[in-house]
Design an enzyme around this catalytic site. Structure first.
Site, PDB file in Angstrom:
ATOM      1  N   ARG A  77      -1.680  -6.009  -7.627  1.00 23.67           N
ATOM      2  CA  ARG A  77      -0.658  -7.145  -7.327  1.00 23.67           C
ATOM      3  C   ARG A  77      -0.759  -8.041  -8.447  1.00 23.67           C
ATOM      4  O   ARG A  77       0.573  -8.421  -8.430  1.00 23.67           O
ATOM      5  CB  ARG A  77      -0.452  -7.396  -5.408  1.00 23.67           C
ATOM      6  CG  ARG A  77      -1.387  -6.895  -4.787  1.00 23.67           C
ATOM      7  CD  ARG A  77      -1.559  -7.400  -3.206  1.00 23.67           C
ATOM      8  NE  ARG A  77      -2.078  -8.164  -3.538  1.00 23.67           N
ATOM      9  CZ  ARG A  77      -3.251  -7.821  -2.745  1.00 23.67           C
ATOM     10  NH1 ARG A  77      -2.882  -7.605  -1.223  1.00 23.67           N
ATOM     11  NH2 ARG A  77      -4.234  -8.782  -3.164  1.00 23.67           N
ATOM     12  N   LYS A 111     -17.617  -6.043   8.261  1.00 19.69           N
ATOM     13  CA  LYS A 111     -16.069  -7.066   8.701  1.00 19.69           C
ATOM     14  C   LYS A 111     -16.343  -6.556   9.820  1.00 19.69           C
ATOM     15  O   LYS A 111     -15.998  -5.611  11.056  1.00 19.69           O
ATOM     16  CB  LYS A 111     -15.209  -6.494   7.721  1.00 19.69           C
ATOM     17  CG  LYS A 111     -14.589  -6.799   6.920  1.00 19.69           C
ATOM     18  CD  LYS A 111     -14.246  -6.404   5.588  1.00 19.69           C
ATOM     19  CE  LYS A 111     -13.817  -6.698   4.119  1.00 19.69           C
ATOM     20  NZ  LYS A 111     -12.779  -6.396   3.507  1.00 19.69           N
ATOM     21  N   HIS A 115       0.449  -1.346   0.337  1.00 16.14           N
ATOM     22  CA  HIS A 115      -0.045  -0.053   0.168  1.00 16.14           C
ATOM     23  C   HIS A 115       0.695   1.360   0.258  1.00 16.14           C
ATOM     24  O   HIS A 115       0.509   2.626  -0.480  1.00 16.14           O
ATOM     25  CB  HIS A 115      -1.427   0.475   1.517  1.00 16.14           C
ATOM     26  CG  HIS A 115      -1.605  -0.762   1.879  1.00 16.14           C
ATOM     27  ND1 HIS A 115      -1.824  -1.704   2.338  1.00 16.14           N
ATOM     28  CD2 HIS A 115      -3.059  -1.489   0.907  1.00 16.14           C
ATOM     29  CE1 HIS A 115      -2.889  -2.723   2.161  1.00 16.14           C
ATOM     30  NE2 HIS A 115      -3.434  -2.106   1.386  1.00 16.14           N
ATOM     31  N   SER A 136      -2.477  -7.873   3.398  1.00 15.88           N
ATOM     32  CA  SER A 136      -3.251  -7.127   5.056  1.00 15.88           C
ATOM     33  C   SER A 136      -3.380  -8.943   6.044  1.00 15.88           C
ATOM     34  O   SER A 136      -3.023  -9.192   6.863  1.00 15.88           O
ATOM     35  CB  SER A 136      -3.820  -6.633   5.232  1.00 15.88           C
ATOM     36  OG  SER A 136      -3.727  -5.358   4.496  1.00 15.88           O
TER      37      SER A 136
HETATM   38  O1  PNS Z   1      -8.967  -2.758   0.889  1.00 16.55           O
HETATM   39  P1  PNS Z   1     -10.036  -3.180  -0.002  1.00 16.55           P
HETATM   40  O2  PNS Z   1     -10.651  -3.535   1.159  1.00 16.55           O
HETATM   41  O3  PNS Z   1      -9.767  -4.039  -1.094  1.00 16.55           O
HETATM   42  O4  PNS Z   1     -11.096  -2.237  -0.416  1.00 16.55           O
HETATM   43  C1  PNS Z   1     -12.014  -2.559  -0.696  1.00 16.55           C
HETATM   44  C2  PNS Z   1     -12.739  -0.495  -1.154  1.00 16.55           C
HETATM   45  C3  PNS Z   1     -12.828  -0.549   0.557  1.00 16.55           C
HETATM   46  C4  PNS Z   1     -12.182   0.071  -1.775  1.00 16.55           C
HETATM   47  C5  PNS Z   1     -14.267  -1.533  -1.820  1.00 16.55           C
HETATM   48  O5  PNS Z   1     -14.610  -2.270  -0.925  1.00 16.55           O
HETATM   49  C6  PNS Z   1     -15.417  -0.234  -1.558  1.00 16.55           C
HETATM   50  O6  PNS Z   1     -15.069   0.934  -2.502  1.00 16.55           O
HETATM   51  N1  PNS Z   1     -16.077   0.225  -0.300  1.00 16.55           N
HETATM   52  C7  PNS Z   1     -17.366   0.633   0.099  1.00 16.55           C
HETATM   53  C8  PNS Z   1     -18.475   0.827  -0.918  1.00 16.55           C
HETATM   54  C9  PNS Z   1     -18.923   0.884  -2.432  1.00 16.55           C
HETATM   55  O7  PNS Z   1     -18.175   1.671  -3.028  1.00 16.55           O
HETATM   56  N2  PNS Z   1     -18.670  -0.011  -2.740  1.00 16.55           N
HETATM   57  C10 PNS Z   1     -18.955   0.360  -4.178  1.00 16.55           C
HETATM   58  C11 PNS Z   1     -17.811   0.233  -5.619  1.00 16.55           C
HETATM   59  S1  PNS Z   1     -17.488  -1.615  -5.197  1.00 16.55           S
END
Ligand code: PNS
Length: 160
Positions: A89, A40, A16, A127
């Site tokens: 990645r 979560k 990150h 993570s």
């Molecule tokens: O680090 P991560 O868990 O891969 O991040 C995922 C994240 C936070 C970017 C994604 O889950 C997100 O954007 N969540 C917010 C809810 C949202 O906007 N959902 C619709 C778009 S996918």
């Protein structure tokens, strides 16, 4: 131009951090935003993760760290960000990332998603892997920045 780098960051890894450093050279401002996700059960609270990231990016003057809830695109609009940055990645990341990028495009057509390829030396780091290694007493200082090493050692006294 302002870029948003959203994620769970539970905890932030060197992968990150590599993305944040590179995005900070491309944009006038980068907002790293920790999602407060009620679905979560994270290891670290959003505030702890925000603090870990803030300490890890202290050398980057155009990076701000925040927490958010709800839709990423709504938060991006609220903060005036025009680009959503995500790291890729390995090939298997691509499926879900493309799905998210298309969803976000539908929800907010004016926003762009920009994928940066994570540096190869960090491309295996996640993570979840870090948490498992820490829990089982392995060395973690090649995987996560020093503030996270400290917090993981407090949480898992066996961690190296
Ligand atoms: O680090 P991560 O868990 O891969 O991040 C995922 C994240 C936070 C970017 C994604 O889950 C997100 O954007 N969540 C917010 C809810 C949202 O906007 N959902 C619709 C778009 S996918």
């Amino acid at each position: 131009m302002i870029a948003l780098y959203p994620g769970s960051f539970d905890p932030i890894t060197f992968g990150h951090l590599d993305i944040i450093e590179r995005a900070s050279r491309l944009f006038s401002k980068v907002i790293v935003a920790v999602l407060k996700n009620p679905n979560k059960t994270p290891l670290f609270s959003p505030e702890q993760r925000q603090a870990q990231i803030s300490l890890s990016v202290a050398h980057l003057k155009n990076v701000e760290v925040d927490t958010f809830s709800g839709l990423t695109v709504a938060y991006a609009r609220q903060r005036g960000a025009k680009v959503i940055v995500r790291g890729l990645r390995v090939l298997s990341d691509f499926d879900v990332e493309l799905q998210m990028a298309h969803t976000n495009k539908l929800l907010a057509p004016e926003l762009e998603t920009l994928f940066l390829a994570t540096a190869s030396e960090h491309s295996f780091v996640s993570s979840s892997l870090v948490k498992e290694v820490a829990k089982l007493g392995g060395p973690i200082d090649h995987l996560v920045p020093p503030p996270v090493v400290q917090d993981l050692r407090e949480r898992f006294p066996l961690a190296g």
